[in-house]
Motif scaffolding. Structure first.
Motif, PDB file in Angstrom:
ATOM      1  N   TYR A 333      68.622  36.509 138.968  1.00  0.00           N
ATOM      2  CA  TYR A 333      69.193  37.475 139.899  1.00  0.00           C
ATOM      3  C   TYR A 333      69.222  38.870 139.273  1.00  0.00           C
ATOM      4  O   TYR A 333      68.917  39.871 139.938  1.00  0.00           O
ATOM      5  CB  TYR A 333      70.598  37.046 140.297  1.00  0.00           C
ATOM      6  CG  TYR A 333      71.286  37.984 141.247  1.00  0.00           C
ATOM      7  CD1 TYR A 333      70.826  38.145 142.555  1.00  0.00           C
ATOM      8  CD2 TYR A 333      72.403  38.711 140.851  1.00  0.00           C
ATOM      9  CE1 TYR A 333      71.460  39.011 143.424  1.00  0.00           C
ATOM     10  CE2 TYR A 333      73.034  39.575 141.718  1.00  0.00           C
ATOM     11  CZ  TYR A 333      72.556  39.719 143.006  1.00  0.00           C
ATOM     12  OH  TYR A 333      73.184  40.580 143.871  1.00  0.00           O
ATOM     13  N   GLU A 334      69.594  38.935 137.983  1.00  0.00           N
ATOM     14  CA  GLU A 334      69.596  40.226 137.295  1.00  0.00           C
ATOM     15  C   GLU A 334      68.182  40.787 137.215  1.00  0.00           C
ATOM     16  O   GLU A 334      67.975  41.998 137.400  1.00  0.00           O
ATOM     17  CB  GLU A 334      70.187  40.070 135.892  1.00  0.00           C
ATOM     18  CG  GLU A 334      71.682  39.779 135.869  1.00  0.00           C
ATOM     19  CD  GLU A 334      72.497  40.889 136.510  1.00  0.00           C
ATOM     20  OE1 GLU A 334      72.119  42.071 136.343  1.00  0.00           O
ATOM     21  OE2 GLU A 334      73.489  40.582 137.179  1.00  0.00           O
ATOM     22  N   GLN A 335      67.195  39.902 136.925  1.00  0.00           N
ATOM     23  CA  GLN A 335      65.804  40.347 136.899  1.00  0.00           C
ATOM     24  C   GLN A 335      65.380  40.849 138.277  1.00  0.00           C
ATOM     25  O   GLN A 335      64.701  41.876 138.396  1.00  0.00           O
ATOM     26  CB  GLN A 335      64.893  39.199 136.460  1.00  0.00           C
ATOM     27  CG  GLN A 335      64.931  38.911 134.969  1.00  0.00           C
ATOM     28  CD  GLN A 335      63.889  37.896 134.562  1.00  0.00           C
ATOM     29  OE1 GLN A 335      63.548  36.995 135.326  1.00  0.00           O
ATOM     30  NE2 GLN A 335      63.364  38.036 133.362  1.00  0.00           N
ATOM     31  N   TYR A 336      65.787  40.101 139.295  1.00  0.00           N
ATOM     32  CA  TYR A 336      65.422  40.494 140.666  1.00  0.00           C
ATOM     33  C   TYR A 336      66.001  41.862 141.001  1.00  0.00           C
ATOM     34  O   TYR A 336      65.305  42.720 141.563  1.00  0.00           O
ATOM     35  CB  TYR A 336      65.930  39.446 141.647  1.00  0.00           C
ATOM     36  CG  TYR A 336      66.010  39.929 143.076  1.00  0.00           C
ATOM     37  CD1 TYR A 336      64.865  40.074 143.854  1.00  0.00           C
ATOM     38  CD2 TYR A 336      67.243  40.267 143.645  1.00  0.00           C
ATOM     39  CE1 TYR A 336      64.939  40.531 145.156  1.00  0.00           C
ATOM     40  CE2 TYR A 336      67.323  40.720 144.939  1.00  0.00           C
ATOM     41  CZ  TYR A 336      66.165  40.856 145.690  1.00  0.00           C
ATOM     42  OH  TYR A 336      66.239  41.312 146.980  1.00  0.00           O
ATOM     43  N   LYS A 337      67.278  42.068 140.638  1.00  0.00           N
ATOM     44  CA  LYS A 337      67.899  43.363 140.926  1.00  0.00           C
ATOM     45  C   LYS A 337      67.166  44.483 140.197  1.00  0.00           C
ATOM     46  O   LYS A 337      66.940  45.552 140.764  1.00  0.00           O
ATOM     47  CB  LYS A 337      69.383  43.347 140.521  1.00  0.00           C
ATOM     48  CG  LYS A 337      70.267  42.522 141.412  1.00  0.00           C
ATOM     49  CD  LYS A 337      71.735  42.873 141.241  1.00  0.00           C
ATOM     50  CE  LYS A 337      72.211  42.629 139.855  1.00  0.00           C
ATOM     51  NZ  LYS A 337      73.669  42.871 139.697  1.00  0.00           N
ATOM     52  N   HIS A 338      66.782  44.230 138.932  1.00  0.00           N
ATOM     53  CA  HIS A 338      66.057  45.237 138.163  1.00  0.00           C
ATOM     54  C   HIS A 338      64.710  45.540 138.809  1.00  0.00           C
ATOM     55  O   HIS A 338      64.334  46.712 138.979  1.00  0.00           O
ATOM     56  CB  HIS A 338      65.860  44.743 136.729  1.00  0.00           C
ATOM     57  CG  HIS A 338      65.054  45.661 135.872  1.00  0.00           C
ATOM     58  ND1 HIS A 338      65.529  46.871 135.414  1.00  0.00           N
ATOM     59  CD2 HIS A 338      63.778  45.567 135.407  1.00  0.00           C
ATOM     60  CE1 HIS A 338      64.606  47.471 134.701  1.00  0.00           C
ATOM     61  NE2 HIS A 338      63.524  46.710 134.676  1.00  0.00           N
ATOM     62  N   GLN A 339      63.992  44.458 139.205  1.00  0.00           N
ATOM     63  CA  GLN A 339      62.687  44.656 139.825  1.00  0.00           C
ATOM     64  C   GLN A 339      62.830  45.338 141.184  1.00  0.00           C
ATOM     65  O   GLN A 339      61.998  46.168 141.561  1.00  0.00           O
ATOM     66  CB  GLN A 339      61.974  43.310 139.974  1.00  0.00           C
ATOM     67  CG  GLN A 339      61.564  42.704 138.634  1.00  0.00           C
ATOM     68  CD  GLN A 339      61.030  41.293 138.778  1.00  0.00           C
ATOM     69  OE1 GLN A 339      61.062  40.728 139.861  1.00  0.00           O
ATOM     70  NE2 GLN A 339      60.543  40.733 137.685  1.00  0.00           N
ATOM     71  N   LEU A 340      63.888  44.969 141.902  1.00  0.00           N
ATOM     72  CA  LEU A 340      64.102  45.590 143.213  1.00  0.00           C
ATOM     73  C   LEU A 340      64.370  47.084 143.062  1.00  0.00           C
ATOM     74  O   LEU A 340      63.846  47.899 143.832  1.00  0.00           O
ATOM     75  CB  LEU A 340      65.274  44.915 143.921  1.00  0.00           C
ATOM     76  CG  LEU A 340      65.608  45.446 145.319  1.00  0.00           C
ATOM     77  CD1 LEU A 340      64.413  45.275 146.256  1.00  0.00           C
ATOM     78  CD2 LEU A 340      66.836  44.760 145.880  1.00  0.00           C
ATOM     79  N   VAL A 341      65.185  47.430 142.050  1.00  0.00           N
ATOM     80  CA  VAL A 341      65.464  48.849 141.812  1.00  0.00           C
ATOM     81  C   VAL A 341      64.173  49.593 141.472  1.00  0.00           C
ATOM     82  O   VAL A 341      63.916  50.689 141.994  1.00  0.00           O
ATOM     83  CB  VAL A 341      66.508  49.001 140.680  1.00  0.00           C
ATOM     84  CG1 VAL A 341      66.603  50.458 140.232  1.00  0.00           C
ATOM     85  CG2 VAL A 341      67.867  48.508 141.138  1.00  0.00           C
TER      86      VAL A 341
END
Length: 473
Positions: A333-341
């Protein structure tokens, strides 16, 4: 903006909207204040914490009151002032929780009461066991186990004002009332804290060295085992059997004590933190829910401890796997948030570039329009001068005698003279005007910010639109 440009950017804009919509789950803050400070409360907290971790849109604000009712009131007040979305409470003193629940209700915050019951009507839902039933179950088990043998019981109680202590004692006494051979000789403890039970137990035994009792019944496994510790440290009272309530797993839990023969039996007191959080989510989402949710329980002794331990080991393994998966999910989820940003930043950059191109295109168009207007004004001025000289028929008359107007006049006169010549270019006009092509280009650029070819095109368009006759020398 050009229609083709809009069509090219439309999929990108739609993708941005869709990605933005993917993360529109409502965010919730759940406050939790548990009065208990023992192993049972710790297990309940671990389950609630894990259940909340599995929901990225839920934040848990957990507090432990440690059997301090004043502290718990302060914790609940703090949560209310922080406008949490829901409160989970295990109340300390049975009759002192009304004000806390009233305040939460007045603030519009739903409250789930767990573990301990309340006499206040101002709660949203309750989930837990029936403590009277737990007391009756251990009482009935003891009556069956002693089989008519005269039995003196030392009762070890929890905090006297807490609902588990009140209800378990009531249920236990109701059950043993059916067995004339069972009677309580004394009650000690009056606290849930293990060290305090041990110290009070030793003091009690020193004050009553001749008191005889056959078994110890604790209102929790910790109460029973803490009293066992007090008996062992003071000596005497051999052959005493021990009974408890909670049936927790783990090396120091009631189940292990039964397996090791340190307790004869225990009644499982289920925690079910996952169900508590599931109930909270039903309330917050507006889904249907039951207001009273009673959990099932069972007595565990040497006859079924193997099956129960196997089941508990399976549950523990599942919880460990669940925690691993939860940690992996949090990592992803943290990776996803980083990639989404990063993706959204790239989208913003692309949109800014596209907007910059649009502005550049728009400014270019406006610049061309200004050039056209400026050259047209010069051309109109020239035509008006020609009208004054009788060479064209046009209304209005303006004088001009400055060098700029003279240059433009000569330029337009030359262009009009060769208006029908398709090969008309800078060199032809410059030669006829008697200046170099470079001088012609630079002068026209300085006056009208345009080129000779643009001036020719604008003049031809002006002649065509205004139907100007050009049959003059």
């Amino acid at each position: 903006m050009n229609r083709k440009v809009i069509l090219k950017l439309l999929p990108l804009l739609l993708l941005t909207v869709l990605l933005s919509g993917c993360n529109r789950q409502p965010k919730y803050v759940i406050g939790a204040s548990l009065a208990g400070a023992g192993d049972w409360s710790a297990k309940l907290y671990d389950e609630i914490k894990t259940a909340c971790y599995l929901r990225p849109n839920v934040t848990l604000d957990f507090r432990s009151a440690g059997e301090d009712n004043k502290l718990q009131e302060e914790q609940i007040d703090s949560m209310i002032n922080a406008h949490v979305d829901l409160i989970i409470i295990s109340p300390g003193i049975f009759r002192d929780d009304s004000r806390m629940l009233q305040r939460a209700k007045a603030a519009g915050i739903p409250v789930i009461v767990v573990d301990r019951q309340t006499n206040s009507p101002d709660y949203t839902a309750y989930i837990g066991r029936n403590d009277e039933q737990l007391g009756r179950m251990i009482g009935n088990y003891l009556g069956q186990a002693r089989r008519g043998k005269p039995t003196a019981i030392l009762e070890v109680s929890g905090s006297p004002g807490s609902s588990p202590s009140i209800d378990r004692s009531r249920g236990f006494r109701q059950a043993i009332a059916k067995y004339p051979n069972l009677h309580i000789v004394a009650t000690v403890g009056e606290t849930w804290k293990q060290d305090s039970v041990t110290e009070r137990g030793k003091e009690f035994l020193r004050r009553h060295p001749n008191l005889k009792f056959d078994c110890v019944v604790g209102q929790s496994d910790n109460c029973a085992m803490s009293m066992r510790k007090a008996i062992e440290q003071t000596g005497g009272h051999h052959g005493v059997t021990y009974y408890g309530i909670d049936g927790l797993p783990g090396p120091k839990g009631g189940l292990q004590m039964v397996k090791d023969g340190k307790m004869e039996a225990t009644v499982i007191n289920p925690t079910r933190g996952f169900q508590v959080v599931a109930l909270a989510m039903h309330i917050l989402s507006g889904s249907p829910y039951k207001r009273i949710n009673l959990l099932h329980t069972a007595v565990v002794d040497k006859t079924n401890i193997g099956v129960v331990m196997n089941q508990q080991e399976l549950i523990n393994d599942q919880e460990k796997q669940l925690n691993k998966q939860n940690n992996m999910l949090l990592h992803f989820y943290e990776q996803y948030k980083h990639q989404l940003v990063c993706f959204l930043l790239n989208v913003i950059i692309v949109l800014l570039i596209a907007f910059s191109f649009y502005l550049y295109h728009r400014m270019t168009v406006l610049s061309r329009q200004q050039v056209f207007k400026l050259v047209t004004l010069h051309l109109q001025h020239y035509m008006q001068v020609q009208a004054l000289q009788g060479r064209l028929t046009m209304s209005d008359a303006y004088e001009y005698d400055n060098a700029e107007s003279h240059f433009m006049s000569v330029l337009f006169e030359t262009i009009l003279k060769h208006i029908n010549d398709t090969s008309l270019n800078t060199n032809t006009i410059a030669e006829e005007m008697g200046i170099s092509p470079q001088k012609l280009t630079a002068t026209l650029k300085g006056i009208a910010n345009t080129t000779v070819d643009q001036a020719i095109a604008i003049t031809r368009k002006f002649v065509a639109l205004n139907k100007v006759k050009t049959n003059f020398v």
